[in-house]
Design a protein around this motif. Structure first.
Motif, PDB file in Angstrom:
ATOM      1  N   ILE A   1     -15.596   7.018 -23.516  1.00 44.33           N
ATOM      2  CA  ILE A   1     -14.217   7.159 -23.066  1.00 44.33           C
ATOM      3  C   ILE A   1     -14.175   6.954 -21.559  1.00 44.33           C
ATOM      4  O   ILE A   1     -15.064   7.379 -20.842  1.00 44.33           O
TER       5      ILE A   1
ATOM      6  N   LEU B   1      -8.140  14.071 -30.133  1.00 45.57           N
ATOM      7  CA  LEU B   1      -8.528  12.676 -30.271  1.00 45.57           C
ATOM      8  C   LEU B   1      -8.849  12.319 -31.704  1.00 45.57           C
ATOM      9  O   LEU B   1      -8.429  11.274 -32.202  1.00 45.57           O
ATOM     10  N   SER B   2      -9.570  13.207 -32.409  1.00 43.94           N
ATOM     11  CA  SER B   2      -9.928  12.839 -33.770  1.00 43.94           C
ATOM     12  C   SER B   2      -8.692  12.839 -34.662  1.00 43.94           C
ATOM     13  O   SER B   2      -8.576  11.998 -35.544  1.00 43.94           O
TER      14      SER B   2
ATOM     15  N   GLY C   1     -11.622  17.212 -28.524  1.00 43.22           N
ATOM     16  CA  GLY C   1     -12.143  16.564 -29.727  1.00 43.22           C
ATOM     17  C   GLY C   1     -11.133  16.539 -30.855  1.00 43.22           C
ATOM     18  O   GLY C   1     -11.022  15.554 -31.582  1.00 43.22           O
TER      19      GLY C   1
ATOM     20  N   PHE D   1     -16.244  12.200 -30.320  1.00 44.92           N
ATOM     21  CA  PHE D   1     -15.381  12.755 -29.282  1.00 44.92           C
ATOM     22  C   PHE D   1     -16.043  14.045 -28.811  1.00 44.92           C
ATOM     23  O   PHE D   1     -15.761  15.126 -29.312  1.00 44.92           O
ATOM     24  N   SER D   2     -16.974  13.887 -27.875  1.00 45.54           N
ATOM     25  CA  SER D   2     -17.874  14.986 -27.541  1.00 45.54           C
ATOM     26  C   SER D   2     -17.724  15.406 -26.087  1.00 45.54           C
ATOM     27  O   SER D   2     -17.088  14.717 -25.291  1.00 45.54           O
TER      28      SER D   2
ATOM     29  N   ALA E   1      -6.828   6.813 -28.766  1.00 48.29           N
ATOM     30  CA  ALA E   1      -7.264   6.444 -30.102  1.00 48.29           C
ATOM     31  C   ALA E   1      -6.766   5.055 -30.457  1.00 48.29           C
ATOM     32  O   ALA E   1      -7.490   4.239 -31.046  1.00 48.29           O
TER      33      ALA E   1
ATOM     34  N   SER F   1     -16.455  15.117 -33.951  1.00 44.97           N
ATOM     35  CA  SER F   1     -15.684  15.572 -32.797  1.00 44.97           C
ATOM     36  C   SER F   1     -16.029  17.011 -32.515  1.00 44.97           C
ATOM     37  O   SER F   1     -16.403  17.768 -33.411  1.00 44.97           O
TER      38      SER F   1
ATOM     39  N   THR G   1     -22.763  14.913 -25.662  1.00 40.16           N
ATOM     40  CA  THR G   1     -22.852  13.467 -25.489  1.00 40.16           C
ATOM     41  C   THR G   1     -24.303  13.080 -25.220  1.00 40.16           C
ATOM     42  O   THR G   1     -24.832  12.135 -25.815  1.00 40.16           O
TER      43      THR G   1
ATOM     44  N   SER H   1      -3.963  11.410 -25.943  1.00 35.99           N
ATOM     45  CA  SER H   1      -5.063  11.107 -26.844  1.00 35.99           C
ATOM     46  C   SER H   1      -4.641  10.073 -27.889  1.00 35.99           C
ATOM     47  O   SER H   1      -5.462   9.274 -28.338  1.00 35.99           O
TER      48      SER H   1
ATOM     49  N   GLY I   1     -18.138  10.579 -26.113  1.00 39.97           N
ATOM     50  CA  GLY I   1     -16.983  11.103 -25.373  1.00 39.97           C
ATOM     51  C   GLY I   1     -17.244  11.422 -23.917  1.00 39.97           C
ATOM     52  O   GLY I   1     -17.935  10.687 -23.216  1.00 39.97           O
TER      53      GLY I   1
END
Lengths: 424, 289, 314
Positions: free
Chosen positions: A306, A212-213, A209, A258-259, A179, A203, A264, A175, A284
């Motif tokens: 993504i 990534l966040s 989530g 980031f879903s 990012a 996220s 999404t 991740s 996401g």
């Protein structure tokens, strides 16, 4: 006959009916059991490569597994067997599949693998879907010396895990990397004066989530972006309107979510409805799904997400056509992990064929060092991970093209600012 | 603020809609239906199939799906559940039996849907355009669902309080044995109420499918949401169902807007637990025992 | 009665002796299956221990199991193993006592839903804490515990649970609970401290569940809330105990063992139609075995004695 008597006799008839039905169902179950047992006994006699997997056919992981993993496993087995099987030395040996349902449960997944290894004595194992389950089965596969080609797991610990379990290959990257790519793209766009520097980020409060966040947060601040909104929401949130409305009021240049697939779709829908149209709109998992295009049609134009793939490459086009022909209802693959999953199967096959016999240690060695021709191009692993990933894709003209990292072969230029939403 | 409240109302309306059928099934027919959410998803699939395959609008689809669900649920009650009702010596025993039986039913329905539609997510767009409502922009499909919920809720409330059949149903909810004494056909009333509950959940499924993404395995989420709303409002109480649904929706929207979206579900559960602690029988429930 | 106790005791000893041989088979699959069997046996028995006599149907199994697993996720790598287990047990007991004190006055389905809500609340709070405070979701547990270690711990716990259950049934607490189960008002009039009795039993049962979660956690390497707080565990345990018959100490085993094996067989033979078949079997069980498997066993001697068993709702 009084009413109550009548009801009682009717009731008895009903009960007899139920008993009859239940007996018939029991017989049916017994017969099916016997038939299946008989079939597997016959299969035993053939010379074949036994490949086993446990996949989530029920439970919360089903949605992901059904789109990304199962169709590719099916497609690959069908194609290999149609060609006569996997080449061992100078003869081709067909694949025999043993599959279980892990019910989206870590304990079931581990036990199913132990069963595959010890009871069914399979030659190779294909991994489950998702980060959590791939991590859960890691130790078992490592202990038993099976190659573990994790094609649907994104984890920052990938390099460390690859060291700990040399048999494991982390094909979807970390991740932090994801990012970094995203922020690099954003910085470039800002340098080109295409966007400003306010970012709103949401996220999902789940492994994906959060990983990534927490990687994107420092990357964004280091690149001097202003983080105007930074919140997470729990899995199962059914209305994301408050989040989108609040973000819209902040009027950011960039929206990052980031879903997971249901969110999404819900975030995109809500953004369209409230007319929230930032210059960069990034969502996401699920953005790369064919369902996304089916639902939003023209409104996908310019949406980033993504994943992504080299949509112009002949290999990918060919893969897309074969996938559509093979999958139920002509379903298309998603534009991120699907192709990677299929590529991982090609790598496994090429490694087995190069070794020429069922020698798992040698196959692992070959996977670590060899180079492979796959639908996603030439792959050569370094430290058990590919060197090239697609991190940002964008819907352009009905196809989800990879746009970042820009150095990747086939990368398209981003359409920024995103075109306005249109009425459906 | 208006926006948060409006969002909360729409979400709460959806919760109430989802829960109305269960409050009938559980409150009157005394069936703790764990397969409730699967029926909702089945209706959503039916609506999706009608819309994408036959271009039939979900609102027209309601006219097809709802009667079908009524008949199906009536049959299920008569065939599968009546033997359990007959054999149960008391309410507790029926509760346990119905939990077990409907749990089995859950698997059957879910398995059939998986076999038919696969495990993938489904979603389609219907009435997915913005409309202006009290000065705020909201999605037309969600607003329509709220409107239908209110209409259905009102009709049901009036039917239950103003008609003879409704009074009979309420009598069964209060005390099935006493109801029998005043010449109410309890088995028949129960079967009809169970079927009515099934019809309501099918309506909820159709409406919800216009704006939510669903898959064959997402039924349990709705079962749980419905259970929480039903219990919080007081079992068998329509008004309680509406109030509890709205309270949950409003709290969720307000927390998401003013506190932290990460805490919405936690606040929901906390609210629910708090209500139960203060009023163990739910907001509008009658204390038992 | 004493003859039956002797037979039961002998059966239990024989089963125990057989179980000690499992790790020596050297087949990790059998070991895994045995672990699964023991896990559900302990959980279902612990569930029945509280819910059998009091007739409260609890869906909080997952909450306690998850707390145990998460304790290991947080502390597993920093503290010695026995201490981790002790902390997990203490957390489970405290949580159960708090919950018990506040909720046991709820009755019937309200308690059912409350316990379910509680599980979700704990899960949501853990998620929120991890996301906002520790900024990781999903923890890795690399502890040095082998599969057979897990097995032995579970076996020990199983023995402990049955001993405990047997002792409780013979104690004043057990008697008090039976009276409460029959009629709570009568129990109060007899001078039984009903609240204390119920909370105590709830806490004991919860502590055992927490321990199971803690013992099982090292099997997965990776723990996240959706793995630790998987609400299916609550349902499976409930179904197993009810199927076996929760009104007997040995009842839940009779549900846990066949169901675990059945799940295993079905998911192996019919991965695609698993759910449908499972559902059908479930329905068959409900219609054909109304009193659970334990009821079957009771019927036989009762017929010989010519007695009528008074129906007791499980």
């Amino acid at each position: 006959m009084s009413a109550s008597q009548w009801r009682r006799s009717k009731h008895i008839r009903e009960e007899n009916m139920t008993t009859f039905l239940t007996r018939r169902a029991a017989l049916l179950v017994a017969a099916t059991c016997a038939a299946t047992l008989g079939l597997s006994a016959i299969a035993e006699a053939q010379s074949s490569i036994k490949i086993g997997y446990a996949i989530s056919r029920t439970g919360p992981n089903t949605g992901g597994a059904a789109v990304t993993t199962i169709p590719n496993y099916d497609l690959w087995v069908k194609e290999v067997n149609a060609a006569g099987g996997i080449k061992l030395g100078d003869k081709r040996v067909p694949i025999e599949v043993v599959q279980y349902d892990d019910r989206s449960n870590a304990e079931e997944a581990v036990r199913a693998l132990e069963r595959l290894i010890n009871q069914d004595k399979v030659d190779f194992i294909l991994p489950p879907w998702g980060t959590g389950l791939n991590l859960a089965v890691g130790p078992t596969l490592n202990r038993e010396g099976y190659p573990h080609l994790a094609a649907t797991a994104v984890t920052d610990r990938a390099p460390e895990l690859a060291k700990r379990w040399p048999n494991s290959f982390w094909l979807l990257g970390t991740s932090a990397d994801a990012a970094k790519s995203l922020v690099e793209l954003l910085s470039k766009l800002r340098d080109e004066k295409k966007i400003g520097d306010t970012v709103a980020m949401v996220s999902i409060a789940d492994g994906f989530g959060i990983d990534l966040s927490s990687a994107a947060r420092p990357a964004l601040t280091n690149a001097k972006f202003k983080l105007a909104y930074d919140k997470s929401y729990p899995i199962g949130t059914q209305d994301l309107a408050p989040i989108v409305n609040e973000i819209k009021a902040l009027n950011p240049d960039v929206f990052i979510a980031f879903s997971y697939p249901p969110d999404t779709l819900a975030l995109t829908e809500q953004a369209r409805i409230t007319g929230f149209n930032p210059k960069v709109f990034y969502t996401g998992v699920g953005t790369a799904f064919p369902l996304y295009r089916a639902k939003f049609a023209k409104n996908t134009e310019g949406v980033m997400g993504i994943g992504g793939w080299s949509g112009d490459s002949p290999a990918i086009k060919d893969y897309l056509a074969r996938h559509k022909a093979s999958a139920a209802n002509g379903a298309e693959p998603d534009r991120w992990a699907s192709a990677v999953t299929y590529a991982s199967l090609q790598m496994l096959q090429q490694a087995i064929e190069r070794v020429g016999k069922i020698d798992r240690a040698a196959v692992i060695k070959d996977l670590q060092t060899g180079s492979f021709d796959t639908v996603i191009g030439k792959v050569k692993l370094e430290n058990n991970m590919p060197t090239r990933f697609w991190w940002v894709g964008q819907w352009q003209n009905g196809e989800f093209y990879g746009i970042a990292p820009a150095k990747n072969e086939g990368a398209r230029t981003a359409i920024v600012p995103k075109p306005a939403w249109v009425a459906p | 603020m208006t926006n948060a409240i409006l969002t909360g109302l729409m979400l709460g309306g959806m919760y109430a809609l989802i829960a109305m059928g269960l409050t009938l099934q559980y409150g009157v027919a005394r069936i703790m239906n764990l397969s409730y959410g699967e029926f909702l998803i089945a209706a959503a699939f039916a609506s999706h199939w009608l819309f994408t395959g036959w271009a039939i609008s979900p609102f027209v689809g309601l006219a097809l799906v709802v009667p079908l669900a009524f008949a199906l649920n009536f049959a299920i009650y008569k065939v599968l559940l009546t033997p359990l009702v007959r054999r149960a010596p008391n309410r507790d025993a029926l509760e346990v039996d119905s939990i077990l039986a409907t749990f089995g039913l859950t698997f059957v329905i879910q398995g059939s849907m998986l076999a038919m539609f696969g495990g993938a997510y489904y979603s389609y767009s219907y009435l997915a355009f913005p409309v202006q409502f009290v000065g705020e922009t909201v999605a037309a499909n969600r607003l329509a669902a709220l409107g239908i919920t209110i209409v259905v809720g009102l009709v049901l409330y009036l039917a239950l309080t103003r008609t003879r059949a409704g009074t009979a149903i309420r009598a069964v909810a209060v005390d099935p044995f006493a109801a029998q004494l005043v010449a109410i056909n309890v088995p028949q009333a129960s079967a009809l109420t169970f079927a009515l509950g099934g019809a309501l959940v099918a309506a909820a499924g159709v409406l919800v499918s216009t704006f939510l993404t669903f898959s064959a395995s997402s039924g349990v989420v709705f079962t749980m949401k419905a259970l929480i709303v039903v219990v919080m409002g007081g079992v068998g109480n329509m008004l309680g169902c509406l109030v509890a649904g709205l309270a949950l929706g409003l709290s969720e929207a307000l927390v998401a807007s003013y506190v932290d979206p990460g805490l919405t579900l936690a606040v929901n559960f906390a609210l629910f637990l708090a209500v139960l602690l203060v009023k163990p029988a739910g907001l509008f429930g009658r204390a038992t025992r | 009665m004493s003859a039956r106790s002797a037979i039961l005791g002998a059966l239990a000893l024989a089963a125990l002796a057989l179980l000690t041989f499992v790790p020596r088979l050297g087949n990790p699959y059998y070991l895994a299956l045995a672990i699964s069997l023991l896990q559900y046996t302990v959980l279902a028995t612990a569930w029945g221990m509280f819910s059998g006599p009091t007739r409260y149907v609890s869906l909080a199994t997952t909450a306690f199991f998850g707390v145990g697993a998460y304790t290991v996720a947080v502390l597993g790598e920093v503290l010695p193993w026995p201490l981790v287990l002790l902390i997990a047990a203490a957390l489970g007991a405290i949580l159960a006592a708090l919950v018990g004190l506040s909720t046991l006055r709820l009755s019937g389905v309200y308690f059912v839903i409350f316990t379910f809500g509680l599980t979700e609340l704990i899960r949501q709070l853990v998620v929120w804490f991890e996301v906002n405070k520790s900024r990781v979701l999903g923890r890795y547990v690399f502890v040095d515990i082998t599969q057979s270690d897990i097995y032995w711990q579970l076996l020990l716990l199983t023995v402990a649970v049955f001993l405990l259950g047997w002792l409780i049934a013979r104690s004043r607490l057990g008697f008090a609970l039976r009276v409460i189960g029959e009629d709570e008002t009568v129990a109060k009039h007899c001078g039984i401290d009903t609240t204390f009795a119920k909370v105590a039993l709830f806490a004991i049962s919860a502590t055992i569940m927490t321990l199971v979660g803690a013992i099982m956690a090292p099997r997965w390497t990776y723990i996240e809330p959706s793995i630790a707080f998987n609400s299916m565990i609550s349902f499976q345990v409930l179904i197993m105990a009810l199927l076996g018959g929760a009104h007997r100490l040995w009842g839940p085993v009779l549900g846990a063992v066949p169901l675990t094996l059945l799940f295993e067989l079905l998911s192996a033979r019919f991965p695609n139609t698993f759910t449908i078949i499972l559902g059908c079997i479930f329905l068959l069980i409900v219609y054909l075995l109304p009193r659970g498997v334990a009821g079957l066993f009771e019927k036989l001697p009762a017929k010989l004695r010519g007695e009528n068993i008074k129906r007791v709702a499980a």
